[in-house]
Design a protein around this motif. Structure first.
Motif, PDB file in Angstrom:
ATOM      1  N   THR A   1       0.813  -1.215   0.000  1.00 11.27           N
ATOM      2  CA  THR A   1       0.000   0.000   0.000  1.00 11.27           C
ATOM      3  C   THR A   1       0.851   1.272   0.000  1.00 11.27           C
ATOM      4  O   THR A   1       0.301   2.373   0.047  1.00 11.27           O
ATOM      5  CB  THR A   1      -0.950   0.028   1.214  1.00 11.27           C
ATOM      6  OG1 THR A   1      -0.178  -0.069   2.418  1.00 11.27           O
ATOM      7  CG2 THR A   1      -1.960  -1.115   1.151  1.00 11.27           C
ATOM      8  N   GLU A   2       2.162   1.131  -0.077  1.00  8.77           N
ATOM      9  CA  GLU A   2       3.032   2.303  -0.094  1.00  8.77           C
ATOM     10  C   GLU A   2       3.043   2.922  -1.493  1.00  8.77           C
ATOM     11  O   GLU A   2       3.035   2.217  -2.503  1.00  8.77           O
ATOM     12  CB  GLU A   2       4.436   1.923   0.364  1.00  8.77           C
ATOM     13  CG  GLU A   2       4.446   1.459   1.819  1.00  8.77           C
ATOM     14  CD  GLU A   2       5.833   1.257   2.392  1.00  8.77           C
ATOM     15  OE1 GLU A   2       6.777   1.944   1.955  1.00  8.77           O
ATOM     16  OE2 GLU A   2       5.982   0.397   3.286  1.00  8.77           O
ATOM     17  N   THR A   3       3.077   4.240  -1.548  1.00 10.05           N
ATOM     18  CA  THR A   3       2.953   4.987  -2.798  1.00 10.05           C
ATOM     19  C   THR A   3       3.936   4.513  -3.861  1.00 10.05           C
ATOM     20  O   THR A   3       3.559   4.274  -5.012  1.00 10.05           O
ATOM     21  CB  THR A   3       3.134   6.495  -2.533  1.00 10.05           C
ATOM     22  OG1 THR A   3       2.133   6.904  -1.590  1.00 10.05           O
ATOM     23  CG2 THR A   3       3.012   7.313  -3.803  1.00 10.05           C
ATOM     24  N   LYS A   4       5.205   4.386  -3.516  1.00  8.03           N
ATOM     25  CA  LYS A   4       6.228   4.024  -4.500  1.00  8.03           C
ATOM     26  C   LYS A   4       5.964   2.647  -5.113  1.00  8.03           C
ATOM     27  O   LYS A   4       6.187   2.438  -6.298  1.00  8.03           O
ATOM     28  CB  LYS A   4       7.620   4.116  -3.890  1.00  8.03           C
ATOM     29  CG  LYS A   4       7.782   3.370  -2.576  1.00  8.03           C
ATOM     30  CD  LYS A   4       9.028   3.804  -1.830  1.00  8.03           C
ATOM     31  CE  LYS A   4       9.105   3.249  -0.438  1.00  8.03           C
ATOM     32  NZ  LYS A   4       8.425   4.075   0.553  1.00  8.03           N
ATOM     33  N   ALA A   5       5.458   1.711  -4.307  1.00 10.15           N
ATOM     34  CA  ALA A   5       5.138   0.380  -4.824  1.00 10.15           C
ATOM     35  C   ALA A   5       3.882   0.425  -5.700  1.00 10.15           C
ATOM     36  O   ALA A   5       3.833  -0.205  -6.758  1.00 10.15           O
ATOM     37  CB  ALA A   5       4.958  -0.614  -3.681  1.00 10.15           C
ATOM     38  N   ILE A   6       2.881   1.186  -5.277  1.00  7.81           N
ATOM     39  CA  ILE A   6       1.660   1.315  -6.076  1.00  7.81           C
ATOM     40  C   ILE A   6       1.976   1.959  -7.421  1.00  7.81           C
ATOM     41  O   ILE A   6       1.467   1.531  -8.458  1.00  7.81           O
ATOM     42  CB  ILE A   6       0.580   2.108  -5.309  1.00  7.81           C
ATOM     43  CG1 ILE A   6       0.065   1.284  -4.134  1.00  7.81           C
ATOM     44  CG2 ILE A   6      -0.561   2.505  -6.232  1.00  7.81           C
ATOM     45  CD1 ILE A   6      -0.860   2.039  -3.201  1.00  7.81           C
ATOM     46  N   GLU A   7       2.826   2.985  -7.419  1.00  7.68           N
ATOM     47  CA  GLU A   7       3.194   3.617  -8.691  1.00  7.68           C
ATOM     48  C   GLU A   7       3.915   2.633  -9.613  1.00  7.68           C
ATOM     49  O   GLU A   7       3.616   2.568 -10.809  1.00  7.68           O
ATOM     50  CB  GLU A   7       4.069   4.848  -8.429  1.00  7.68           C
ATOM     51  CG  GLU A   7       3.305   6.003  -7.818  1.00  7.68           C
ATOM     52  CD  GLU A   7       4.170   7.198  -7.475  1.00  7.68           C
ATOM     53  OE1 GLU A   7       3.611   8.254  -7.188  1.00  7.68           O
ATOM     54  OE2 GLU A   7       5.424   7.077  -7.496  1.00  7.68           O
ATOM     55  N   ALA A   8       4.842   1.859  -9.054  1.00  8.28           N
ATOM     56  CA  ALA A   8       5.575   0.877  -9.862  1.00  8.28           C
ATOM     57  C   ALA A   8       4.617  -0.194 -10.382  1.00  8.28           C
ATOM     58  O   ALA A   8       4.666  -0.573 -11.560  1.00  8.28           O
ATOM     59  CB  ALA A   8       6.701   0.249  -9.053  1.00  8.28           C
ATOM     60  N   ALA A   9       3.721  -0.669  -9.529  1.00 11.74           N
ATOM     61  CA  ALA A   9       2.741  -1.672  -9.952  1.00 11.74           C
ATOM     62  C   ALA A   9       1.812  -1.101 -11.020  1.00 11.74           C
ATOM     63  O   ALA A   9       1.423  -1.794 -11.960  1.00 11.74           O
ATOM     64  CB  ALA A   9       1.939  -2.160  -8.754  1.00 11.74           C
ATOM     65  N   GLY A  10       1.467   0.171 -10.896  1.00 11.67           N
ATOM     66  CA  GLY A  10       0.603   0.820 -11.878  1.00 11.67           C
ATOM     67  C   GLY A  10       1.237   0.890 -13.255  1.00 11.67           C
ATOM     68  O   GLY A  10       0.557   0.725 -14.271  1.00 11.67           O
ATOM     69  N   ILE A  11       2.540   1.142 -13.296  1.00  7.83           N
ATOM     70  CA  ILE A  11       3.252   1.162 -14.579  1.00  7.83           C
ATOM     71  C   ILE A  11       3.198  -0.221 -15.224  1.00  7.83           C
ATOM     72  O   ILE A  11       2.921  -0.357 -16.416  1.00  7.83           O
ATOM     73  CB  ILE A  11       4.707   1.644 -14.384  1.00  7.83           C
ATOM     74  CG1 ILE A  11       4.713   3.124 -13.982  1.00  7.83           C
ATOM     75  CG2 ILE A  11       5.540   1.404 -15.643  1.00  7.83           C
ATOM     76  CD1 ILE A  11       6.068   3.625 -13.485  1.00  7.83           C
ATOM     77  N   LEU A  12       3.437  -1.246 -14.427  1.00  6.88           N
ATOM     78  CA  LEU A  12       3.378  -2.618 -14.926  1.00  6.88           C
ATOM     79  C   LEU A  12       1.950  -2.961 -15.371  1.00  6.88           C
ATOM     80  O   LEU A  12       1.742  -3.534 -16.444  1.00  6.88           O
ATOM     81  CB  LEU A  12       3.859  -3.580 -13.837  1.00  6.88           C
ATOM     82  CG  LEU A  12       3.926  -5.053 -14.186  1.00  6.88           C
ATOM     83  CD1 LEU A  12       4.829  -5.310 -15.381  1.00  6.88           C
ATOM     84  CD2 LEU A  12       4.400  -5.856 -12.974  1.00  6.88           C
ATOM     85  N   ALA A  13       0.973  -2.574 -14.567  1.00 11.32           N
ATOM     86  CA  ALA A  13      -0.424  -2.862 -14.892  1.00 11.32           C
ATOM     87  C   ALA A  13      -0.847  -2.193 -16.196  1.00 11.32           C
ATOM     88  O   ALA A  13      -1.546  -2.799 -17.014  1.00 11.32           O
ATOM     89  CB  ALA A  13      -1.326  -2.412 -13.746  1.00 11.32           C
TER      90      ALA A  13
END
Length: 191
Positions: free
Chosen positions: A52-64
């Motif tokens: 749920t941390e911003t940096k991980a969500i942003e990275a996951a969003g790029i992959l998604a």
């Protein structure tokens, strides 16, 4: 054979005034994650999970976005809890992180103990894998918990020697065994 990929977020914008869990990816981190997201090896990914941390969500969003998938989140995939100290200057952070790995059963500077963070992330990933419907799986999280999970699954003692050399790496393991097939691999070259 299907694999879960454990991916760590790449470089971030360090901001001592912002809680660490709300830091954003830097321009170079975004570029590296975009490069990684278009790797043919990831074409089999059918589900993406993130802390749920911003940096991980942003990275996951790029992959998604690259794969046309959504992102599920789990607080249990978060980095080891370091809220007792908050931001630490790099040299001090390195010393405390070294102690965190060297004394896994101790709470160093009131950080979450390594053994507790390891159990938490192991349980979270085991649950995610048990509910996964097939195909590859991407889990986007953080370096310390990724290292702790790697050690648990590979049957290694908790040690910083198994840590990623810098942000933005991954390892994978067959879904059937969850035993990592390699150590950390960079998601893309650093510029």
């Amino acid at each position: 054979m299907s694999y879960p990929y454990f991916i760590t977020h790449p470089e971030v914008v360090v901001d001592a005034q912002t809680p660490v869990e709300r830091w954003h990816l830097s321009a170079s981190g975004i570029a590296r994650m975009r490069t990684f997201a278009h790797q043919p090896a990831l074409s089999g990914v059918r589900a993406i999970w993130s802390s749920t941390e911003t940096k991980a969500i942003e990275a996951a969003g790029i992959l998604a976005a690259a794969l046309g998938l959504g992102v599920s989140v789990s607080k249990a995939l978060g980095e080891n809890d370091r809220s007792a100290t908050g931001f630490l200057p790099p040299a001090e952070f390195k010393q405390v992180a070294d102690a965190f790995f060297a004394e896994p059963a101790a709470s160093v500077r009131e950080w979450e103990r390594a053994i507790d963070a390891q159990a938490r992330v192991h349980n979270a990933v085991s649950q995610i894998v048990s509910e996964h419907d097939g195909g590859d799986l991407a889990i986007v999280a953080h370096g310390a918990v990724g290292t702790l999970l790697f050690c648990a699954l590979a049957g290694k003692p908790i040690a910083r020697t198994f840590d990623q050399p810098f942000q933005g790496h991954y390892w994978k393991a067959p879904l059937s065994s969850l035993i990592p097939v390699s150590g950390w691999q960079p998601i893309a070259a650093r510029s």
